[in-house]
Design an enzyme around this catalytic site. Structure first.
Site, mmCIF file in Angstrom:
data_model
loop_
_atom_site.group_PDB
_atom_site.id
_atom_site.type_symbol
_atom_site.label_atom_id
_atom_site.label_comp_id
_atom_site.label_asym_id
_atom_site.label_seq_id
_atom_site.Cartn_x
_atom_site.Cartn_y
_atom_site.Cartn_z
ATOM 1 N N TYR A 267 0.867 -1.462 0.061
ATOM 2 C CA TYR A 267 0.114 0.041 0.029
ATOM 3 C C TYR A 267 0.873 1.112 0.066
ATOM 4 O O TYR A 267 0.417 2.047 0.720
ATOM 5 C CB TYR A 267 -1.070 -0.005 1.192
ATOM 6 C CG TYR A 267 -1.678 -1.050 1.478
ATOM 7 C CD1 TYR A 267 -2.857 -1.663 0.741
ATOM 8 C CD2 TYR A 267 -1.164 -2.099 2.691
ATOM 9 C CE1 TYR A 267 -3.346 -2.727 1.134
ATOM 10 C CE2 TYR A 267 -2.059 -3.254 2.858
ATOM 11 C CZ TYR A 267 -2.886 -3.702 2.100
ATOM 12 O OH TYR A 267 -3.416 -4.865 2.399
ATOM 13 N N ASP B 59 -13.209 -15.968 10.093
ATOM 14 C CA ASP B 59 -12.034 -15.490 9.639
ATOM 15 C C ASP B 59 -10.916 -15.250 10.796
ATOM 16 O O ASP B 59 -10.929 -14.366 11.293
ATOM 17 C CB ASP B 59 -11.833 -14.336 8.690
ATOM 18 C CG ASP B 59 -10.514 -13.970 8.218
ATOM 19 O OD1 ASP B 59 -9.412 -14.526 8.622
ATOM 20 O OD2 ASP B 59 -10.476 -13.011 7.165
ATOM 21 N N TYR C 271 -12.210 -7.026 7.688
ATOM 22 C CA TYR C 271 -10.816 -7.017 6.592
ATOM 23 C C TYR C 271 -10.723 -8.498 6.393
ATOM 24 O O TYR C 271 -10.418 -9.257 7.302
ATOM 25 C CB TYR C 271 -9.610 -6.124 7.364
ATOM 26 C CG TYR C 271 -8.512 -6.495 6.220
ATOM 27 C CD1 TYR C 271 -8.570 -5.906 4.994
ATOM 28 C CD2 TYR C 271 -7.624 -7.269 6.465
ATOM 29 C CE1 TYR C 271 -7.483 -5.823 4.190
ATOM 30 C CE2 TYR C 271 -6.480 -7.544 5.510
ATOM 31 C CZ TYR C 271 -6.561 -6.754 4.363
ATOM 32 O OH TYR C 271 -5.387 -7.124 3.431
ATOM 33 N N LYS D 176 -1.361 -16.530 9.127
ATOM 34 C CA LYS D 176 -0.503 -15.666 9.684
ATOM 35 C C LYS D 176 0.385 -16.457 10.959
ATOM 36 O O LYS D 176 1.603 -16.873 10.496
ATOM 37 C CB LYS D 176 -1.147 -14.461 10.576
ATOM 38 C CG LYS D 176 -1.587 -13.534 9.568
ATOM 39 C CD LYS D 176 -2.150 -12.192 10.487
ATOM 40 C CE LYS D 176 -2.457 -11.171 9.580
ATOM 41 N NZ LYS D 176 -1.936 -10.291 8.871
HETATM 42 C C1 LIG Z 1 -8.525 -11.011 9.338
HETATM 43 C C2 LIG Z 1 -7.481 -11.403 8.218
HETATM 44 N N1 LIG Z 1 -8.194 -11.934 7.057
HETATM 45 C C3 LIG Z 1 -7.315 -12.241 6.081
HETATM 46 C C4 LIG Z 1 -6.136 -11.554 5.837
HETATM 47 C C5 LIG Z 1 -5.277 -11.642 4.757
HETATM 48 O O1 LIG Z 1 -3.909 -12.466 5.038
HETATM 49 P P1 LIG Z 1 -2.668 -12.391 4.048
HETATM 50 O O2 LIG Z 1 -2.126 -11.088 4.320
HETATM 51 O O3 LIG Z 1 -1.812 -13.449 4.684
HETATM 52 O O4 LIG Z 1 -3.110 -12.677 2.801
HETATM 53 C C6 LIG Z 1 -5.524 -10.890 6.985
HETATM 54 C C7 LIG Z 1 -4.416 -10.006 6.770
HETATM 55 O O5 LIG Z 1 -4.169 -9.063 7.667
HETATM 56 C C8 LIG Z 1 -6.465 -10.523 7.990
HETATM 57 O O6 LIG Z 1 -6.138 -9.785 9.015
#
Ligand SMILES: Cc1ncc(COP(=O)(O)O)c(C=O)c1O
Length: 426
Positions: free
Chosen positions: A13, A242, A141, A271
């Protein structure tokens, strides 16, 4: 090196020529990043939620070396291997008993893409072609790929540039009841209404359990999540949780959904899965969803080249072993208590709107947009790595951060915000 970086390498970004100076990291050990000039700074970000055990961890290094000597990669189509099998076993064991199938992928965003495909295929394989939408929440997000972007908050989700070509999903009001705040049914009304009016088109609801991360670092009531599950059940809609950011202990529970005692139909993790060593994620689902997807001879249509990469699986196995055999909960709760104690004084600053803490996550919300260049530079000068965004100065330190190291970080946060307040008044 920095000159070359500036001219040729794109960063997240960011403009191709960044408006702030990049730091060159030489190595990392424990909770410290060592910069090229020899300066050591404490990582308050766990490299974006992932490095829960700190850097250069002997157990993880050993697991990587051992796996390297066997094979670093092998394709997953038609072949399988011990590290993937062990990892799937552990993930099935430590997550909700409803979750029995694991799909390995390369990143959190891809794990979300897979979850969305699962939800869509669950219905379409069974002949329901009307369910083509996902219900998501404002301030959510879920990643940067196209499916994931289509379920991110249209404003804080950082994807405004793509609005015209994103799949049009349905958004409900973000959870407005804070974690631990007294519950009122009014907080779920908008979601209920959207579900009532649109459930025939909705394949699944997606939400980050308990903490909305990159869309605003908001910790919300477990009651909200319970109601979401209840309404999904009422209309027979699937629920995708998520946990890419919150999974593996960050909120004080191994998975954040445990705060609400709910069962996901589909779960995304990433992560911290490999302790931040390498890029890996997984999407888990239930027997019911898998059987639905496979109705009428269909199969789940996804298959990345580096699916279940053995090196990543081996490190993930070592990371989970290390986490589960460590006093992680005590560590996270100690960090939580210390953050509550030490961040509160930021509220005495005029520019601070509020502070909030849950598990090993500390947030200072300002009533002004941050100045990334000004603040990052000051943080580094004070020996700390913190990367503010929007109007938020936030940290999620490695679980192994000592009391003294954490005090160093929280003191730096106070001082940097204080200096920022003076700077913008000038
Ligand atoms: C809740 C959530 N889902 C998905 C993602 C996307 O993960 P990545 O950056 O490994 O593609 C993130 C990344 O910050 C996240 O915080």
């Amino acid at each position: 090196m920095l000159e070359f970086d500036k001219e040729h390498i794109l960063h997240p970004y960011a403009p191709s020529v960044p408006t702030y100076d990049m730091e060159l990291v030489k190595s990392a050990q424990g909770v410290y990043l060592e910069l090229e000039n020899g300066k050591k700074i404490i990582d308050g970000m766990s490299s974006w939620w992932s490095v829960i055990h700190g850097y250069n961890v002997p157990e993880l290094n050993e697991a990587a070396a051992k796996q390297l000597s066997k094979m670093s990669h092998v394709m997953f189509g038609g072949l399988t291997h011990e590290s993937a099998i062990d990892l799937a076993k552990t993930l099935i064991e430590i997550t909700d008993e409803n979750l029995e199938h694991v799909f390995f992928s390369d990143s959190g965003s891809v794990s979300v893409e897979v979850a969305l495909k699962m939800a869509f295929q669950y219905w379409s394989s069974q002949g329901n072609k009307k369910k083509t939408k996902i219900l998501s929440f404002y301030k959510g997000y879920h990643g940067d790929t196209f499916g994931a972007m289509s379920v991110c908050d249209p404003v804080t989700g950082m994807h405004g540039a793509f609005e015209a070509i994103l799949h049009k999903n349905i958004f409900a009001q973000e959870p407005l009841c804070a974690f631990g705040q007294e519950w009122d049914e009014k907080y779920i009304e908008d979601f209920k209404e959207k579900m009532k009016c649109n459930h025939e088109e909705i394949a699944a609801v997606i939400i980050e359990p308990i903490v909305q991360g990159a869309g605003g670092m908001r910790m919300y009531s477990a009651e909200f999540l319970k109601r979401v599950r209840g309404v999904c059940d009422e209309y027979g809609v699937l629920l995708i949780l998520d946990e890419v950011a919150t999974g593996f202990g960050r909120t004080g529970k191994l998975f954040a959904y445990e705060h609400a005692n709910v069962t996901p139909d589909i779960l995304c993790v990433g992560k911290a899965l490999t302790g931040g060593y390498m890029s890996m994620a997984a999407t888990l689902t239930s027997k019911k969803v898998m059987e639905g997807i496979e109705s009428n001879g269909n199969v789940l249509m996804h298959g990345p080249t580096f699916m279940a990469n053995p090196l990543a699986c081996a490190v993930a196995n070592a990371s989970l072993e290390l986490l589960l055999s460590s006093p992680w909960k005590k560590r996270v709760l100690n960090i939580e208590a210390q953050l509550r104690d030490e961040l509160t004084r930021c509220e005495s600053l005029e520019i601070v709107k509020e502070t909030r803490v849950l598990g090993a996550i500390g947030v200072v919300e300002l009533n002004k947009e941050v100045d990334l260049a000004f603040m990052s530079k000051l943080f580094v000068e004070k020996g700390v790595w913190v990367r503010p965004f929007l109007n938020l100065v936030y940290i999620m330190p490695p679980f192994v951060t000592s009391k003294e190291e954490l005090t160093h970080v929280t003191s730096a946060i106070f001082e940097v915000i204080q200096e920022f307040e003076v700077y913008i008044k000038k």
